[in-house]
Design an enzyme around this catalytic site. Structure first.
Site, PDB file in Angstrom:
ATOM      1  N   HIS A  62       4.250   4.225  12.736  1.00 57.44           N
ATOM      2  CA  HIS A  62       4.478   4.116  11.292  1.00 57.44           C
ATOM      3  C   HIS A  62       5.559   5.131  10.965  1.00 57.44           C
ATOM      4  O   HIS A  62       5.319   6.339  11.017  1.00 57.44           O
ATOM      5  CB  HIS A  62       3.173   4.432  10.545  1.00 57.44           C
ATOM      6  CG  HIS A  62       3.301   4.431   9.059  1.00 57.44           C
ATOM      7  ND1 HIS A  62       2.726   3.448   8.276  1.00 57.44           N
ATOM      8  CD2 HIS A  62       3.906   5.279   8.201  1.00 57.44           C
ATOM      9  CE1 HIS A  62       2.990   3.708   6.996  1.00 57.44           C
ATOM     10  NE2 HIS A  62       3.701   4.824   6.931  1.00 57.44           N
ATOM     11  N   ARG A  89       0.837  -1.201   0.000  1.00 55.52           N
ATOM     12  CA  ARG A  89       0.000   0.000   0.000  1.00 55.52           C
ATOM     13  C   ARG A  89       0.872   1.251   0.000  1.00 55.52           C
ATOM     14  O   ARG A  89       1.011   1.934  -1.002  1.00 55.52           O
ATOM     15  CB  ARG A  89      -0.943  -0.032   1.217  1.00 55.52           C
ATOM     16  CG  ARG A  89      -2.134   0.932   1.122  1.00 55.52           C
ATOM     17  CD  ARG A  89      -1.804   2.349   1.505  1.00 55.52           C
ATOM     18  NE  ARG A  89      -1.280   2.467   2.866  1.00 55.52           N
ATOM     19  CZ  ARG A  89      -0.787   3.587   3.350  1.00 55.52           C
ATOM     20  NH1 ARG A  89      -0.718   4.683   2.588  1.00 55.52           N
ATOM     21  NH2 ARG A  89      -0.310   3.637   4.584  1.00 55.52           N
ATOM     22  N   ASP A  90       1.516   1.538   1.104  1.00 53.66           N
ATOM     23  CA  ASP A  90       2.283   2.783   1.214  1.00 53.66           C
ATOM     24  C   ASP A  90       3.507   2.772   0.317  1.00 53.66           C
ATOM     25  O   ASP A  90       3.946   3.820  -0.158  1.00 53.66           O
ATOM     26  CB  ASP A  90       2.699   2.998   2.673  1.00 53.66           C
ATOM     27  CG  ASP A  90       3.144   4.424   2.961  1.00 53.66           C
ATOM     28  OD1 ASP A  90       3.045   5.271   2.056  1.00 53.66           O
ATOM     29  OD2 ASP A  90       3.587   4.696   4.072  1.00 53.66           O
ATOM     30  N   ASN A 112       9.546   4.716   3.652  1.00 50.75           N
ATOM     31  CA  ASN A 112       9.305   4.059   4.931  1.00 50.75           C
ATOM     32  C   ASN A 112      10.580   3.432   5.486  1.00 50.75           C
ATOM     33  O   ASN A 112      11.525   3.132   4.750  1.00 50.75           O
ATOM     34  CB  ASN A 112       8.271   2.943   4.748  1.00 50.75           C
ATOM     35  CG  ASN A 112       6.878   3.453   4.546  1.00 50.75           C
ATOM     36  OD1 ASN A 112       6.223   3.860   5.491  1.00 50.75           O
ATOM     37  ND2 ASN A 112       6.414   3.440   3.306  1.00 50.75           N
ATOM     38  N   HIS A 171       8.622   6.859   8.727  1.00 49.68           N
ATOM     39  CA  HIS A 171       9.389   7.148   7.530  1.00 49.68           C
ATOM     40  C   HIS A 171      10.799   7.538   7.992  1.00 49.68           C
ATOM     41  O   HIS A 171      11.021   7.800   9.166  1.00 49.68           O
ATOM     42  CB  HIS A 171       8.706   8.239   6.714  1.00 49.68           C
ATOM     43  CG  HIS A 171       7.408   7.787   6.113  1.00 49.68           C
ATOM     44  ND1 HIS A 171       7.104   7.932   4.778  1.00 49.68           N
ATOM     45  CD2 HIS A 171       6.328   7.161   6.658  1.00 49.68           C
ATOM     46  CE1 HIS A 171       5.909   7.436   4.534  1.00 49.68           C
ATOM     47  NE2 HIS A 171       5.414   6.961   5.671  1.00 49.68           N
ATOM     48  N   CYS A 201       4.194   9.658   0.693  1.00 49.08           N
ATOM     49  CA  CYS A 201       2.798  10.081   0.675  1.00 49.08           C
ATOM     50  C   CYS A 201       2.630  11.064  -0.473  1.00 49.08           C
ATOM     51  O   CYS A 201       3.255  12.131  -0.466  1.00 49.08           O
ATOM     52  CB  CYS A 201       2.392  10.730   1.995  1.00 49.08           C
ATOM     53  SG  CYS A 201       0.677  11.353   1.991  1.00 49.08           S
TER      54      CYS A 201
END
Length: 289
Positions: free
Chosen positions: A205, A15-16, A247, A207, A238
């Site tokens: 989460h 996803r990310d 990430n 980065h 993002c």
């Protein structure tokens, strides 16, 4: 270090990671990546986001993906949703867990969701109440630093977290979306927020813009945090947060935790194979129009 039970790593590359790449990875390749991560021992995978493919074309085919994911009960597949339509799609697709994303920064909320923070929370209240059978996790973007609003005050973050907890959301993941927040400030914020919401499990989460994400992990472990998002290969960012970096790489996180004697359940060799597969799938992805 209070991690006797080990930690949970939630891999978000599907996803990310993929949403910030200039190609669209085919659904069969995404399924293969999920299978490789599961074979490596990853037990939580964020597989897709149910968003408008016109805005995030890399996430097209989410229903097809969930229908094809390998299912033996050992992996929980989550999906991200920004609104009621996204939640409805995720429930129908069979997502094990639905991540409700709200920003702590007002500017990021307007850029990412097209609505202010309070409007997003209000919409989620009705959604959660309307799907009592679903499992929801809260994801708070720009939890510490917003590209539009700057530093987020802990009391503001706590207000957003309380909004999610008030809906019955029992797990909240705080995102350092830009990857620039000092580990010490993240630790101070966690130390204030977690006691205020004792019924909530908090995760991070991270980065990694400045190479300090692992220092943040260490500080969080000392506070008792045992759930971390990471992305195989360190991909991600993002699209709606200018300056966001990739990430924390799952392989770096796993190796670091193992060096500390912390259990993850993930095999480093098989994880390296999964990372190689991600690179291959990206290389043959269809370029964005």
């Amino acid at each position: 270090m209070p991690v006797a039970g080990g930690v949970t790593i939630n891999d978000v590359v599907l996803r990310d990671g993929l949403q910030d790449e200039p190609v669209v990875v085919a659904v069969p390749d995404r399924v293969a990546i999920a299978a490789a991560l599961a074979a490596a021992g990853v037990r939580a995978i964020e597989a897709a986001s149910f968003v408008n493919p016109a805005r995030v074309p890399q996430m097209a085919g989410a229903e097809e993906l969930f229908a094809a994911l390998p299912r033996d009960g050992s992996v929980r597949y989550s999906a991200l949703a920004l609104n009621a339509r996204g939640v409805t799609r995720a429930v129908a697709a069979g997502a094990d867990e639905i991540v409700l994303v709200v920003s702590a920064g007002q500017g990021h909320s307007l850029a990412n969701a097209g609505r202010g923070v309070e409007d997003v929370l209000a919409g989620f209240r009705d959604v959660v109440a309307g799907h009592p059978q679903a499992t929801f996790t809260g994801g708070i973007s720009t939890a510490f630093t917003c590209p539009f609003d700057g530093e987020i005050a802990p009391r503001r973050l706590l207000g957003v977290a309380r909004g999610l907890a008030g809906m019955g959301v029992a797990r909240i993941v705080l995102a350092d979306t830009l990857g620039t927040t000092a580990p010490e400030r993240i630790a101070r914020t966690l130390a204030m927020i977690r006691p205020a919401l004792p019924g909530v499990e908090f995760g991070l989460h991270l980065h990694d813009a400045r190479g300090q994400a692992l220092d943040t992990v260490d500080a969080a472990l000392e506070l008792g945090v045992t759930r971390f998002d990471a992305a195989a290969g360190g991909y991600g960012g993002c699209p709606f947060a200018p300056g966001a970096h990739g990430n924390l790489a799952t392989e770096r996180l796993v190796a670091h935790l193992h060096s500390l004697g912390v259990r993850t359940g993930v095999g480093e060799g098989a994880l390296a194979d999964a990372v190689a597969l991600v690179k291959e799938c990206l290389a043959r992805g269809a370029p964005l129009a």
